[in-house]
Every structure is written in structure tokens, then in C-alpha cells.
Design an enzyme around this catalytic site. Structure first.
Site, mmCIF file in Angstrom:
data_model
loop_
_atom_site.group_PDB
_atom_site.id
_atom_site.type_symbol
_atom_site.label_atom_id
_atom_site.label_comp_id
_atom_site.label_asym_id
_atom_site.label_seq_id
_atom_site.Cartn_x
_atom_site.Cartn_y
_atom_site.Cartn_z
ATOM 1 N N LYS A 23 8.876 4.549 -8.828
ATOM 2 C CA LYS A 23 9.705 4.596 -7.621
ATOM 3 C C LYS A 23 10.873 3.621 -7.748
ATOM 4 O O LYS A 23 12.027 3.992 -7.535
ATOM 5 C CB LYS A 23 8.862 4.250 -6.380
ATOM 6 N N GLN A 67 2.077 0.237 -1.103
ATOM 7 C CA GLN A 67 1.419 1.150 -2.046
ATOM 8 C C GLN A 67 -0.088 1.187 -1.780
ATOM 9 O O GLN A 67 -0.741 0.156 -1.705
ATOM 10 C CB GLN A 67 1.704 0.700 -3.497
ATOM 11 N N ASP A 90 7.634 6.091 4.478
ATOM 12 C CA ASP A 90 6.546 6.958 3.997
ATOM 13 C C ASP A 90 6.111 7.949 5.077
ATOM 14 O O ASP A 90 5.417 8.925 4.794
ATOM 15 C CB ASP A 90 5.338 6.103 3.585
#
Ligand code: NDP
Length: 260
Positions: A23, A67, A90
Site C-alpha cells: 500500500k 492494518q 477503509d
């Protein structure tokens, strides 16, 4: 003003390390900014929440990503819910999940959003089609089922299957578009699909084969070849689109800040 993401990585989970690296690499390649906050496996929940609090109020950051998975002693839901919804790129915060479910999305979770882009790019029109989703997680299965069913977006008829579904094959064989998001290596073979179905394989599973470690999806690609009309590959299918959509959500967040 450059879109700027704060990425939080707790512990040394090798898969998480790779996901975060992929990412941040993409952000850098495209001239967007990321700061990686690495925290020890034994950090307390309170310390992590304090960091989120700081990132929430730091005007430099347009997006915050934590994460997953987090270590067992930390309540993931509590941490994700602590991210201010306007920086939740997200799309996991209940406020953003709620907005999506009423058809007024702010941040759409990256994996399902990426799948919708894939379908659009390859001219797979969902309107009036039967979409069957295997897996009902809040990050993949449920949001793609909502996107596909929303009148303004997919306008499809949707069946959402899970581990409690009786006769999964009966349902999956009715799919014009089948989404495999169950996390079981090569589970879906030709016996689960209708001829001509379009298949989106979301799974990322590491297996050992012929003494080598390999990434496979939730679909047995060889078995469905020639039966399905189209299939996203693993690797290099839905995965890269997830990252692309994270970039997009962070850019949207940056733009929203400028407007407001
Ligand atoms: P979860 O484990 O959170 O959810 C799996 C879902 O599948 C659950 O709803 C579960 O049912 C259902 N399920 C499991 N086994 C079966 C079965 N035999 N029959 C029917 N339903 C079943 O997984 P995620 O949604 O997080 O991820 C799914 C897959 O996608 C994983 O391989 C993951 O690595 C991958 N992934 C890929 C991404 C990408 O960018 N390409 C991003 C995110 C995930 P129940 O609810 O009843 O337990």
C-alpha cells in the site's frame, strides 16, 4: 495539498507487513504521502487508542488505516470505531457502514469498491442480474452485497451465503455473477457455477504445493476455466484494485477537507 495517509501496523505479522508495504509503495509511486506508525506486538489497547486520537486531530492526515488483524489482547472493533469517520478511508466505521447501507456512501470499503470498478471496466452490467456472494464479512461480503443491490449502483438481485447456508451449490449455481469471499483455498470449482457465470475471486490464501509456497484464491481456477465466462485472477485481480481504492478514498478525503 497532497493526500496523506497514516498507516498503523501493530506487531510483526508477515502478511500484514507485505500488505502495508504494498500500500505505502503505491502511494509513494503516485506522489501521495504515507506515514507508517509501527507499534510493538505488546502495545496496550489504551496506547493504541491514544495514537488514533492523535491522528484523528492531526490536520496533516486525510486518512487513517489500521492494518488487521490486531493482536488478540486488543479489541479490533473498539480501535476501528475510534477512527474519526471522516478519516476512515477503509470504510469500516459503523457510521460509514450505515451510510453505505442507505445508499449514501461516504467511504466504500476498498475491496468491494474495487470489484465494482472491475465490473464496470469490463462492461459487466449488474442491472437485473442475480449476484450470489459467498461470505458475509463486514469488509468484503456484506458491503459488496449492498453495493450490488443498491438501485443507483448494481440494481441486482442478491443472495448472500455464509457458513450456515444450506445447499450452497443450489444458490451459487444460480449466479450470473458469483463473488467468492470465504477464505478457503480453491473451494469453488466447476460444480458450484452455472455455465457463463462471471466470477470475482476475492480469496488470498497461502498454501504449500510441490514444496513451494503459493498464493491461491477461493476459486479453483483450472476447474472453472471454460465453464465461467470470466474470472478475476489471484494474484493480481481484486487485490491491486483494493489498493487503488484506498488511494482513491484518501484522495476523496483530502478533497472533502478542501471543500469543507
Ligand atoms: P472472513 O473470514 O471474515 O469471512 C469469511 C466468510 O465466509 C464468513 O461470512 C463465513 O461464514 C463464510 N464462509 C466460510 N466458509 C464457508 C463455507 N464453507 N461456505 C459458505 N460460507 C463460508 O473473511 P474475509 O471476508 O475477511 O476474507 C475472505 C477472503 O478474502 C480471504 O481469503 C481474505 O484473505 C481475502 N481478502 C482479500 C482481499 C483483497 O484485497 N483481495 C481483501 C480482504 C480479504 P460465517 O459468517 O458464517 O462465519
Amino acid at each position: 495539498i497532497t493526500p496523506w495517509l497514516a498507516a498503523v501496523l501493530v506487531g510483526n505479522n508477515p502478511a500484514s507487513e507485505i500488505y502495508v508495504k504494498n500500500k505505502t509503495k503505491k502511494f509513494e509511486a503516485l506522489g501521495l504521502k504515507t506515514d507508517l506508525f509501527r507499534l510493538n506486538e505488546d502495545i496496550s489497547e489504551q496506547e493504541l487508542l491514544s495514537l488514533i486520537d492523535k491522528l484523528n486531530s492531526d490536520a496533516e492526515f486525510h486518512g487513517i488505516l489500521v492494518q488487521l488483524p490486531l493482536p488478540k489482547h486488543i479489541d479490533s472493533e473498539k480501535v476501528l470505531n475510534a477512527i474519526v469517520p471522516t478519516k476512515d478511508v477503509d470504510g469500516f466505521h459503523p457510521e460509514n457502514a450505515g451510510l453505505l447501507s442507505i445508499g449514501k456512501p461516504r467511504f466504500i470499503p476498498c475491496t468491494p469498491k474495487g470489484m465494482m470498478f472491475i465490473l464496470k471496466h469490463f462492461n459487466v452490467d449488474l442491472n437485473g442480474k442475480h449476484v450470489v456472494v459467498i461470505g458475509r464479512s463486514n469488509i468484503v461480503g456484506r458491503p459488496i452485497s449492498i453495493l450490488a443491490s443498491l438501485k443507483e449502483l448494481g440494481n441486482a438481485t442478491v443472495t448472500l451465503c455464509h457458513s450456515g447456508t444450506k445447499d450452497l451449490k443450489y444458490h451459487s449455481k444460480q449466479a450470473d455473477v458469483l463473488v467468492a469471499a470465504l477464505g478457503s483455498p480453491e473451494f469453488v470449482d466447476a460444480s458450484y457455477i452455472k455455465e457463463g457465470a462471471c466470477i470475482l475471486d476475492v480469496g488470498i490464501n497461502r498454501i504449500e504445493r510441490d514444496g513451494k509456497s503459493k498464493i491461491v484464491g477461493d476459486v479453483n481456477q483450472e476447474s472453472v476455466m471454460g465453464v465461467a465466462s470470466s474470472l478475476t485472477p489471484v494474484p493480481k485481480g481484486v487485490g491491486p484494485m483494493t489498493i487503488a481504492c484506498l488511494l482513491r478514498n484518501t484522495t476523496i478525503s483530502c478533497k472533502n477537507r478542501l471543500i469543507n
